[in-house]
Design a protein around this motif. Structure first.
Motif, PDB file in Angstrom:
ATOM      1  N   ASP A  75       7.649   1.425   6.213  1.00 43.20           N
ATOM      2  CA  ASP A  75       8.351   2.794   6.305  1.00 43.20           C
ATOM      3  C   ASP A  75       9.162   2.978   5.142  1.00 43.20           C
ATOM      4  OD1 ASP A  75       9.600   5.093   6.458  1.00 43.20           O
ATOM      5  OD2 ASP A  75      10.094   4.771   8.770  1.00 43.20           O
ATOM      6  N   ILE A  76       8.809   3.915   4.187  1.00 44.55           N
ATOM      7  CA  ILE A  76       9.777   4.257   3.021  1.00 44.55           C
ATOM      8  C   ILE A  76       9.675   5.561   2.381  1.00 44.55           C
ATOM      9  CG2 ILE A  76       8.863   1.608   2.016  1.00 44.55           C
ATOM     10  CD1 ILE A  76       7.043   3.415  -0.035  1.00 44.55           C
ATOM     11  N   THR A  77      10.714   6.133   1.719  1.00 44.78           N
ATOM     12  CA  THR A  77      11.005   7.325   1.307  1.00 44.78           C
ATOM     13  C   THR A  77      11.438   7.299  -0.138  1.00 44.78           C
ATOM     14  OG1 THR A  77      12.020   7.782   3.464  1.00 44.78           O
ATOM     15  CG2 THR A  77      12.362   9.336   1.677  1.00 44.78           C
ATOM     16  N   TRP A  78      10.837   8.017  -1.010  1.00 41.74           N
ATOM     17  CA  TRP A  78      11.015   8.418  -2.231  1.00 41.74           C
ATOM     18  C   TRP A  78      11.373   9.899  -2.603  1.00 41.74           C
ATOM     19  CZ3 TRP A  78       9.671   4.968  -6.836  1.00 41.74           C
ATOM     20  CH2 TRP A  78       9.825   3.559  -6.491  1.00 41.74           C
ATOM     21  N   CYS A  79      12.027  10.199  -3.823  1.00 38.42           N
ATOM     22  CA  CYS A  79      12.215  11.552  -3.968  1.00 38.42           C
ATOM     23  C   CYS A  79      11.875  11.587  -5.584  1.00 38.42           C
ATOM     24  CB  CYS A  79      13.719  11.933  -3.914  1.00 38.42           C
ATOM     25  SG  CYS A  79      14.214  11.731  -2.085  1.00 38.42           S
ATOM     26  N   GLY A  80      11.706  12.866  -5.921  1.00 40.08           N
ATOM     27  CA  GLY A  80      11.171  13.272  -7.330  1.00 40.08           C
ATOM     28  C   GLY A  80      11.439  14.768  -7.668  1.00 40.08           C
ATOM     29  N   VAL A  81      11.378  15.035  -8.980  1.00 39.74           N
ATOM     30  CA  VAL A  81      11.550  16.509  -9.456  1.00 39.74           C
ATOM     31  C   VAL A  81      10.418  16.779 -10.123  1.00 39.74           C
ATOM     32  CG1 VAL A  81      14.211  16.376  -9.389  1.00 39.74           C
ATOM     33  CG2 VAL A  81      12.855  15.513 -11.193  1.00 39.74           C
ATOM     34  N   CYS A  82      10.124  18.050  -9.877  1.00 38.93           N
ATOM     35  CA  CYS A  82       8.933  18.732 -10.530  1.00 38.93           C
ATOM     36  C   CYS A  82       9.400  19.214 -11.767  1.00 38.93           C
ATOM     37  CB  CYS A  82       8.341  19.865  -9.551  1.00 38.93           C
ATOM     38  SG  CYS A  82       7.993  19.167  -7.870  1.00 38.93           S
ATOM     39  N   ALA A  83       9.868  18.308 -12.679  1.00 43.40           N
ATOM     40  CA  ALA A  83      10.364  18.785 -13.862  1.00 43.40           C
ATOM     41  C   ALA A  83      10.604  17.541 -14.804  1.00 43.40           C
ATOM     42  CB  ALA A  83      11.911  19.437 -13.665  1.00 43.40           C
ATOM     43  N   ALA A  84      10.717  17.961 -16.098  1.00 44.53           N
ATOM     44  CA  ALA A  84      10.894  16.796 -16.870  1.00 44.53           C
ATOM     45  C   ALA A  84      12.053  15.941 -16.848  1.00 44.53           C
ATOM     46  CB  ALA A  84      10.705  17.199 -18.659  1.00 44.53           C
ATOM     47  N   SER A  85      13.096  16.464 -16.197  1.00 47.15           N
ATOM     48  CA  SER A  85      14.527  15.739 -16.082  1.00 47.15           C
ATOM     49  C   SER A  85      14.973  16.319 -14.778  1.00 47.15           C
ATOM     50  CB  SER A  85      15.193  15.775 -17.251  1.00 47.15           C
ATOM     51  OG  SER A  85      15.612  17.125 -17.769  1.00 47.15           O
TER      52      SER A  85
ATOM     53  N   HIS B 160       0.780  -1.092   0.062  1.00 46.27           N
ATOM     54  CA  HIS B 160       0.157  -0.134   0.010  1.00 46.27           C
ATOM     55  C   HIS B 160       0.996   1.244  -0.035  1.00 46.27           C
ATOM     56  CE1 HIS B 160      -4.216  -1.723   0.167  1.00 46.27           C
ATOM     57  NE2 HIS B 160      -3.630  -2.299   1.374  1.00 46.27           N
ATOM     58  N   LEU B 161       2.051   1.383   0.865  1.00 47.20           N
ATOM     59  CA  LEU B 161       2.671   2.452   0.881  1.00 47.20           C
ATOM     60  C   LEU B 161       3.501   2.902  -0.458  1.00 47.20           C
ATOM     61  CD1 LEU B 161       4.598   2.520   4.234  1.00 47.20           C
ATOM     62  CD2 LEU B 161       2.699   3.441   3.741  1.00 47.20           C
ATOM     63  N   HIS B 162       3.789   1.856  -1.272  1.00 50.13           N
ATOM     64  CA  HIS B 162       4.234   2.059  -2.397  1.00 50.13           C
ATOM     65  C   HIS B 162       3.612   2.519  -3.556  1.00 50.13           C
ATOM     66  CE1 HIS B 162       7.905  -0.312  -1.108  1.00 50.13           C
ATOM     67  NE2 HIS B 162       8.628  -0.135  -2.102  1.00 50.13           N
ATOM     68  N   ARG B 163       2.378   2.060  -3.341  1.00 44.75           N
ATOM     69  CA  ARG B 163       1.176   2.546  -4.265  1.00 44.75           C
ATOM     70  C   ARG B 163       0.685   4.118  -3.861  1.00 44.75           C
ATOM     71  NH1 ARG B 163      -3.778   3.239  -3.062  1.00 44.75           N
ATOM     72  NH2 ARG B 163      -3.498   1.765  -1.157  1.00 44.75           N
ATOM     73  N   ILE B 164       0.499   4.396  -2.623  1.00 47.08           N
ATOM     74  CA  ILE B 164       0.319   5.479  -1.945  1.00 47.08           C
ATOM     75  C   ILE B 164       1.234   6.682  -2.515  1.00 47.08           C
ATOM     76  CG2 ILE B 164      -0.272   7.014   0.036  1.00 47.08           C
ATOM     77  CD1 ILE B 164      -1.365   4.382   1.164  1.00 47.08           C
ATOM     78  N   ALA B 165       2.579   6.278  -2.199  1.00 51.59           N
ATOM     79  CA  ALA B 165       3.471   7.245  -2.578  1.00 51.59           C
ATOM     80  C   ALA B 165       3.664   7.451  -4.052  1.00 51.59           C
ATOM     81  CB  ALA B 165       5.092   6.539  -2.351  1.00 51.59           C
ATOM     82  N   LEU B 166       3.459   6.879  -4.848  1.00 50.63           N
ATOM     83  CA  LEU B 166       3.277   6.992  -6.488  1.00 50.63           C
ATOM     84  C   LEU B 166       2.186   7.909  -6.701  1.00 50.63           C
ATOM     85  CD1 LEU B 166       4.491   3.723  -8.054  1.00 50.63           C
ATOM     86  CD2 LEU B 166       5.775   5.880  -7.523  1.00 50.63           C
ATOM     87  N   GLU B 167       1.057   7.591  -5.791  1.00 45.85           N
ATOM     88  CA  GLU B 167      -0.231   8.584  -6.160  1.00 45.85           C
ATOM     89  C   GLU B 167      -0.003   9.626  -5.595  1.00 45.85           C
ATOM     90  OE1 GLU B 167      -2.988   6.145  -4.251  1.00 45.85           O
ATOM     91  OE2 GLU B 167      -3.464   4.756  -5.748  1.00 45.85           O
ATOM     92  N   ALA B 168       0.963   9.940  -4.560  1.00 45.31           N
ATOM     93  CA  ALA B 168       1.079  11.368  -3.947  1.00 45.31           C
ATOM     94  C   ALA B 168       1.896  12.044  -5.002  1.00 45.31           C
ATOM     95  CB  ALA B 168       1.890  11.372  -2.792  1.00 45.31           C
ATOM     96  N   PHE B 169       2.816  11.493  -5.755  1.00 42.00           N
ATOM     97  CA  PHE B 169       3.793  12.032  -6.743  1.00 42.00           C
ATOM     98  C   PHE B 169       3.135  12.640  -7.718  1.00 42.00           C
ATOM     99  CE2 PHE B 169       7.592  10.394  -3.993  1.00 42.00           C
ATOM    100  CZ  PHE B 169       8.285  11.530  -4.160  1.00 42.00           C
ATOM    101  N   ASN B 170       2.006  11.798  -8.304  1.00 39.42           N
ATOM    102  CA  ASN B 170       1.095  11.952  -9.574  1.00 39.42           C
ATOM    103  C   ASN B 170       0.242  13.053  -9.158  1.00 39.42           C
ATOM    104  OD1 ASN B 170       2.427   9.793 -11.076  1.00 39.42           O
ATOM    105  ND2 ASN B 170       1.075   8.586 -10.381  1.00 39.42           N
ATOM    106  N   TYR B 171      -0.212  13.255  -7.815  1.00 37.53           N
ATOM    107  CA  TYR B 171      -1.208  14.236  -7.372  1.00 37.53           C
ATOM    108  C   TYR B 171      -0.656  15.555  -7.504  1.00 37.53           C
ATOM    109  CZ  TYR B 171      -3.982  16.659  -3.784  1.00 37.53           C
ATOM    110  OH  TYR B 171      -4.872  17.664  -3.198  1.00 37.53           O
TER     111      TYR B 171
END
Length: 394
Positions: free
Chosen positions: A251-261, A159-170
């Protein structure tokens, strides 16, 4: 409850060359003792004591006002009322024991274990007793998971992995539409997703943008939360467990950029952190269960990668923590920075691996996985580790 595990505890005491395990509980002083003695959540307003001997019947000492505090546990009972009688009865309680385990850690090396206050330690030692750290015992009897807890942890982590990706997509959806969004609104999105998934958390997730991502324990608030804008760096750290009693966290942590790259610096730092994470995992995977692995060794494996890359001073916390019915559990931590954790990693325990690099005033990267140790092998739970920075506007 401890009563069901006394034969196993006595066997472990004999193997360790100890005469018994000494518990001293008052208010909420000792989470390990409160858990094992079945006192968690109870109002313990007077000092009470319990000894599990390596052989024979356990012994209790309680105050007359709370004389039934330990009645759910087996053993003989003594009662005190005055401070003079208290000292006398503690002496009687430990009489005949030469070496007792207790929630004590020499020089406070392991603060999660070091719960026995100095005054009680002085009192017990005054009767000729040697106190020995219960660190290894406590891990075996408090930090290990049941098969049902392991299954629940696995489900929660999916669930956490799914929710994390959904949060970034949000976040990405808001940015593409030009809508306003901030850290706090993303945090609330995640908390709502927990509830819909049947999960619960003891504290809300971390959502940090740019410089806030460089604060390992930043928590956004309704007032003062930073907006999330195109070009920003975003870190999300989330933890939760199923709502059933005695469930175990993920308990997980992911990171992303608000950009194309990602920017070159973002990519560089993420690659180093991911390599450190993978080095720690590889140490565990390659040695467990055939060869002992200790918490400090896992920390060393991750830290060496970051040190060699020139960022050693910016990796400011341990590599990982024990996971249990609280997010930070009572087992071995992956730590040779804040503490020197020599405890061996045991079957049916779990922990995080979460190295990070934090550039104050700019951004921080952390990549966190969970590892569960079955009797047969080590496994990463929930899903594959993050291999690339998420690109929210790609």
């Amino acid at each position: 409850m401890l009563a069901d595990r006394i034969p196993a505890i006595q066997s472990a005491l004999a193997d360790a060359g100890l005469d018994g395990w000494f518990f001293a509980c008052f208010q909420q002083n000792d989470p390990i003792g409160m858990d094992l003695l079945g006192l968690t959540g109870k109002f313990v307003s007077r000092r009470c004591y319990y000894i599990v001997p390596a052989k024979g019947e356990p012994k209790k000492l309680v105050h007359s006002i709370e004389s039934g505090m330990l009645d759910h546990l087996p053993g003989s009972k003594a009662v005190y009322h005055t401070w003079q009688k208290h000292g006398e009865e503690v002496g009687n309680l430990v009489s005949g024991f030469k070496r007792l385990a207790a929630q004590y850690s020499p020089n406070n090396e392991l603060p999660t274990v070091s719960r026995l206050d100095a005054g009680t330690a002085e009192l017990v030692r005054g009767f000729g007793v040697e106190l020995v750290s219960s660190a290894d015992l406590a891990q075996k009897f408090v930090a290990t998971w049941t098969a049902e807890q392991l299954d629940g942890h696995r489900r929660a982590n999916v669930h956490l992995h799914r929710i994390a990706l959904e949060a970034f997509n949000y976040v990405g959806g808001h940015l593409r539409r030009g809508d306003l969004i901030d850290e706090y609104s993303v945090q609330r999105f995640i908390v709502d997703a927990f509830d819909h998934a049947g999960l619960w958390t003891e504290s809300d997730p971390i959502v940090g943008v740019n410089a806030h991502a460089a604060d390992p324990h930043y928590f956004p608030a309704a007032a003062g939360s930073s907006p999330i804008l195109p070009g920003d760096f975003l870190l999300i750290d989330l933890w939760a467990k199923e709502k059933a009693p005695e469930s175990v966290y993920a308990d997980i942590t992911w990171c992303g950029v608000c950009a194309a790259s990602p920017a070159d610096r973002h990519q560089e730092v993420f690659s180093i952190v991911a390599a450190a994470r993978d080095a720690a995992w590889e140490l565990v995977r390659s040695r467990y269960p055939g060869k002992p692995v200790r918490g400090f060794e896992v920390d060393d494996a991750a830290r060496e990668v970051i040190r060699k890359a020139g960022y050693g001073d910016l990796f400011v916390h341990r590599t990982g923590h024990s996971i249990g019915i609280s997010d930070h559990g009572q087992g071995a931590n992956m730590d040779n920075l804040e503490t020197h954790d020599t405890r061996q990693l045991l079957a049916m325990t779990g922990f995080s691996i979460e190295p990070g690099i934090y550039i104050q005033g700019d951004f921080g990267v952390r990549s966190e996985i969970n590892v569960a140790l079955t009797p047969e092998a080590a496994e990463i739970t929930g899903g594959e580790p993050q291999r690339e920075l998420l690109r929210l506007l790609a």
